[in-house]
Structure formats: structure tokens, C-alpha cells
Motif scaffolding. Sequence first.
Motif, PDB file in Angstrom:
ATOM      1  N   ASP A  41      -5.135  -2.463   0.332  1.00 23.17           N
ATOM      2  CA  ASP A  41      -4.369  -1.304   0.788  1.00 23.17           C
ATOM      3  C   ASP A  41      -4.148  -0.330  -0.363  1.00 23.17           C
ATOM      4  OD1 ASP A  41      -4.091  -2.483   3.264  1.00 23.17           O
ATOM      5  OD2 ASP A  41      -1.901  -2.572   3.217  1.00 23.17           O
ATOM      6  N   ILE A  42      -3.704  -0.857  -1.489  1.00 21.51           N
ATOM      7  CA  ILE A  42      -3.374  -0.020  -2.638  1.00 21.51           C
ATOM      8  C   ILE A  42      -4.610   0.728  -3.132  1.00 21.51           C
ATOM      9  CG2 ILE A  42      -2.495  -0.040  -5.006  1.00 21.51           C
ATOM     10  CD1 ILE A  42      -0.411  -0.627  -2.725  1.00 21.51           C
ATOM     11  N   GLU A  43      -5.727   0.014  -3.268  1.00 18.63           N
ATOM     12  CA  GLU A  43      -6.956   0.654  -3.746  1.00 18.63           C
ATOM     13  C   GLU A  43      -7.434   1.743  -2.800  1.00 18.63           C
ATOM     14  OE1 GLU A  43      -9.335  -2.359  -6.572  1.00 18.63           O
ATOM     15  OE2 GLU A  43      -9.291  -2.953  -4.468  1.00 18.63           O
ATOM     16  N   GLU A  44      -7.284   1.535  -1.508  1.00 16.20           N
ATOM     17  CA  GLU A  44      -7.805   2.489  -0.528  1.00 16.20           C
ATOM     18  C   GLU A  44      -6.878   3.670  -0.270  1.00 16.20           C
ATOM     19  OE1 GLU A  44      -9.324   0.960   3.134  1.00 16.20           O
ATOM     20  OE2 GLU A  44     -10.348  -0.698   2.153  1.00 16.20           O
ATOM     21  N   VAL A  45      -5.581   3.488  -0.459  1.00 19.12           N
ATOM     22  CA  VAL A  45      -4.622   4.507  -0.044  1.00 19.12           C
ATOM     23  C   VAL A  45      -3.970   5.247  -1.210  1.00 19.12           C
ATOM     24  CG1 VAL A  45      -2.438   4.858   1.185  1.00 19.12           C
ATOM     25  CG2 VAL A  45      -4.141   3.302   2.125  1.00 19.12           C
ATOM     26  N   CYS A  46      -3.756   4.584  -2.316  1.00 17.04           N
ATOM     27  CA  CYS A  46      -2.930   5.158  -3.382  1.00 17.04           C
ATOM     28  C   CYS A  46      -3.737   5.821  -4.491  1.00 17.04           C
ATOM     29  CB  CYS A  46      -2.059   4.057  -3.990  1.00 17.04           C
ATOM     30  SG  CYS A  46      -0.974   3.290  -2.776  1.00 17.04           S
ATOM     31  N   ASP A  47      -3.228   6.952  -4.982  1.00 15.84           N
ATOM     32  CA  ASP A  47      -3.880   7.587  -6.115  1.00 15.84           C
ATOM     33  C   ASP A  47      -3.152   7.280  -7.430  1.00 15.84           C
ATOM     34  OD1 ASP A  47      -2.822  10.596  -4.595  1.00 15.84           O
ATOM     35  OD2 ASP A  47      -1.736   9.575  -6.171  1.00 15.84           O
ATOM     36  N   ARG A  48      -1.949   6.746  -7.373  1.00 17.21           N
ATOM     37  CA  ARG A  48      -1.211   6.262  -8.549  1.00 17.21           C
ATOM     38  C   ARG A  48      -0.631   4.907  -8.182  1.00 17.21           C
ATOM     39  NH1 ARG A  48      -1.976   8.030 -13.304  1.00 17.21           N
ATOM     40  NH2 ARG A  48       0.111   7.511 -13.942  1.00 17.21           N
ATOM     41  N   VAL A  49      -0.647   3.980  -9.148  1.00 19.92           N
ATOM     42  CA  VAL A  49      -0.204   2.612  -8.905  1.00 19.92           C
ATOM     43  C   VAL A  49       0.778   2.200  -9.995  1.00 19.92           C
ATOM     44  CG1 VAL A  49      -0.957   0.205  -8.760  1.00 19.92           C
ATOM     45  CG2 VAL A  49      -2.408   2.017  -7.829  1.00 19.92           C
ATOM     46  N   LEU A  50       1.824   1.516  -9.582  1.00 17.13           N
ATOM     47  CA  LEU A  50       2.764   0.887 -10.510  1.00 17.13           C
ATOM     48  C   LEU A  50       2.825  -0.590 -10.181  1.00 17.13           C
ATOM     49  CD1 LEU A  50       5.760   3.330 -10.073  1.00 17.13           C
ATOM     50  CD2 LEU A  50       4.402   3.121 -12.131  1.00 17.13           C
ATOM     51  N   PHE A  51       2.725  -1.442 -11.181  1.00 18.55           N
ATOM     52  CA  PHE A  51       2.994  -2.855 -10.998  1.00 18.55           C
ATOM     53  C   PHE A  51       4.407  -3.087 -11.512  1.00 18.55           C
ATOM     54  CE2 PHE A  51      -1.585  -3.263 -10.750  1.00 18.55           C
ATOM     55  CZ  PHE A  51      -1.779  -4.362  -9.930  1.00 18.55           C
ATOM     56  N   LEU A  52       5.275  -3.612 -10.653  1.00 16.26           N
ATOM     57  CA  LEU A  52       6.659  -3.882 -11.012  1.00 16.26           C
ATOM     58  C   LEU A  52       6.915  -5.380 -11.061  1.00 16.26           C
ATOM     59  CD1 LEU A  52       8.461  -1.361  -8.620  1.00 16.26           C
ATOM     60  CD2 LEU A  52       8.088  -1.084 -11.068  1.00 16.26           C
ATOM     61  N   HIS A  53       7.810  -5.776 -11.972  1.00  8.15           N
ATOM     62  CA  HIS A  53       8.262  -7.168 -12.032  1.00  8.15           C
ATOM     63  C   HIS A  53       9.705  -7.156 -12.487  1.00  8.15           C
ATOM     64  CE1 HIS A  53       8.166 -11.468 -12.441  1.00  8.15           C
ATOM     65  NE2 HIS A  53       8.572 -11.368 -13.692  1.00  8.15           N
ATOM     66  N   LYS A  54      10.585  -7.651 -11.629  1.00 12.53           N
ATOM     67  CA  LYS A  54      12.022  -7.690 -11.917  1.00 12.53           C
ATOM     68  C   LYS A  54      12.541  -6.316 -12.345  1.00 12.53           C
ATOM     69  CE  LYS A  54      12.080 -12.555 -13.052  1.00 12.53           C
ATOM     70  NZ  LYS A  54      12.436 -13.590 -14.019  1.00 12.53           N
ATOM     71  N   GLY A  55      12.101  -5.278 -11.636  1.00 13.81           N
ATOM     72  CA  GLY A  55      12.561  -3.926 -11.889  1.00 13.81           C
ATOM     73  C   GLY A  55      11.929  -3.239 -13.088  1.00 13.81           C
ATOM     74  N   GLU A  56      11.010  -3.896 -13.760  1.00 11.61           N
ATOM     75  CA  GLU A  56      10.353  -3.333 -14.937  1.00 11.61           C
ATOM     76  C   GLU A  56       8.933  -2.916 -14.575  1.00 11.61           C
ATOM     77  OE1 GLU A  56       9.103  -4.676 -19.477  1.00 11.61           O
ATOM     78  OE2 GLU A  56      10.074  -6.118 -18.158  1.00 11.61           O
ATOM     79  N   ILE A  57       8.543  -1.714 -15.008  1.00  8.60           N
ATOM     80  CA  ILE A  57       7.172  -1.254 -14.797  1.00  8.60           C
ATOM     81  C   ILE A  57       6.281  -1.971 -15.792  1.00  8.60           C
ATOM     82  CG2 ILE A  57       5.579   0.696 -14.880  1.00  8.60           C
ATOM     83  CD1 ILE A  57       7.963   2.493 -14.102  1.00  8.60           C
ATOM     84  N   LEU A  58       5.353  -2.770 -15.279  1.00 11.74           N
ATOM     85  CA  LEU A  58       4.442  -3.518 -16.140  1.00 11.74           C
ATOM     86  C   LEU A  58       3.230  -2.692 -16.541  1.00 11.74           C
ATOM     87  CD1 LEU A  58       4.445  -7.020 -14.433  1.00 11.74           C
ATOM     88  CD2 LEU A  58       5.804  -6.238 -16.382  1.00 11.74           C
ATOM     89  N   THR A  59       2.718  -1.909 -15.607  1.00 12.39           N
ATOM     90  CA  THR A  59       1.588  -1.033 -15.892  1.00 12.39           C
ATOM     91  C   THR A  59       1.539   0.037 -14.824  1.00 12.39           C
ATOM     92  OG1 THR A  59      -0.756  -0.990 -16.515  1.00 12.39           O
ATOM     93  CG2 THR A  59      -0.180  -2.341 -14.617  1.00 12.39           C
ATOM     94  N   GLU A  60       0.922   1.168 -15.154  1.00 15.80           N
ATOM     95  CA  GLU A  60       0.784   2.240 -14.184  1.00 15.80           C
ATOM     96  C   GLU A  60      -0.446   3.073 -14.512  1.00 15.80           C
ATOM     97  OE1 GLU A  60       4.511   4.357 -16.044  1.00 15.80           O
ATOM     98  OE2 GLU A  60       3.575   5.700 -14.594  1.00 15.80           O
ATOM     99  N   GLY A  61      -0.968   3.717 -13.484  1.00 16.51           N
ATOM    100  CA  GLY A  61      -2.149   4.573 -13.634  1.00 16.51           C
ATOM    101  C   GLY A  61      -2.860   4.676 -12.307  1.00 16.51           C
ATOM    102  N   THR A  62      -4.043   5.259 -12.339  1.00 15.46           N
ATOM    103  CA  THR A  62      -4.844   5.285 -11.121  1.00 15.46           C
ATOM    104  C   THR A  62      -5.401   3.877 -10.916  1.00 15.46           C
ATOM    105  OG1 THR A  62      -6.939   5.791 -12.216  1.00 15.46           O
ATOM    106  CG2 THR A  62      -5.549   7.687 -11.561  1.00 15.46           C
ATOM    107  N   PRO A  63      -5.787   3.539  -9.689  1.00  8.47           N
ATOM    108  CA  PRO A  63      -6.398   2.224  -9.496  1.00  8.47           C
ATOM    109  C   PRO A  63      -7.584   1.997 -10.442  1.00  8.47           C
ATOM    110  CG  PRO A  63      -5.901   3.181  -7.367  1.00  8.47           C
ATOM    111  CD  PRO A  63      -5.636   4.249  -8.410  1.00  8.47           C
TER     112      PRO A  63
END
Length: 95
Positions: A41-63
Motif C-alpha cells: 500500500d505504502i509503495e503504491e500510494v505514498c510519495d513520502r514515507v515515515l517509519f515510526l517506533h514509539k513516537g520516534e521517526i526512525l527514517t523518512e523519505g520517498t519510498p
Amino acid sequence: MLDEPTASLDPDIADKVRKLVRRIQKERSPAILYTSHNMRDIEEVCDRVLFLHKGEILTEGTPEQIVAHFDEEDLENVFIKVARGHENPVENPPA
């Protein structure tokens, strides 16, 4: 905000939901917050991605940036790598 919009759907209906979201994006250009554990879903729909863990952004960017940074084939493999602690994305964010 769409929270796990394809959860528990069969593959045919999930595909229709993704296509509907993409059509709405193209026609109306809304800002959409799309949360999901389904990396397809994320790869097909999103142009920006955030990976979150316990409220912390682990990584972000385009897929594509995230996949390339982690040297993986897709976001699902990145998710598995990060979730299992094989990589600390906070120390090594995508360019």
C-alpha cells in the motif's frame, strides 16, 4: 486520514481501494495521512514515507530513497530489517 484502509480486505478489493486513493490524489491533490503496516500500500500510494517506533521517526523519505538507502528490494524488506533491529535508521537516514 486513512488508517489501515486495506486491512482485512481480499487482494482484489485492496487493489480497488489503492486505485481509488490514487485517483483522488490525482484529481484533487489532497494531503492524505495514510497509516499502514502493508508496505505494498505504502509503495503504491505514498510519495513520502515515515517509519515510526514509539513516537520516534526512525527514517523518512520517498519510498525509492528509503529502499535504496537500506539496499533492499522493497519497503517490506526495509520494514523487516528495521523491526528486527538489524539497522539503526536514526543514525543513518536516507539522503
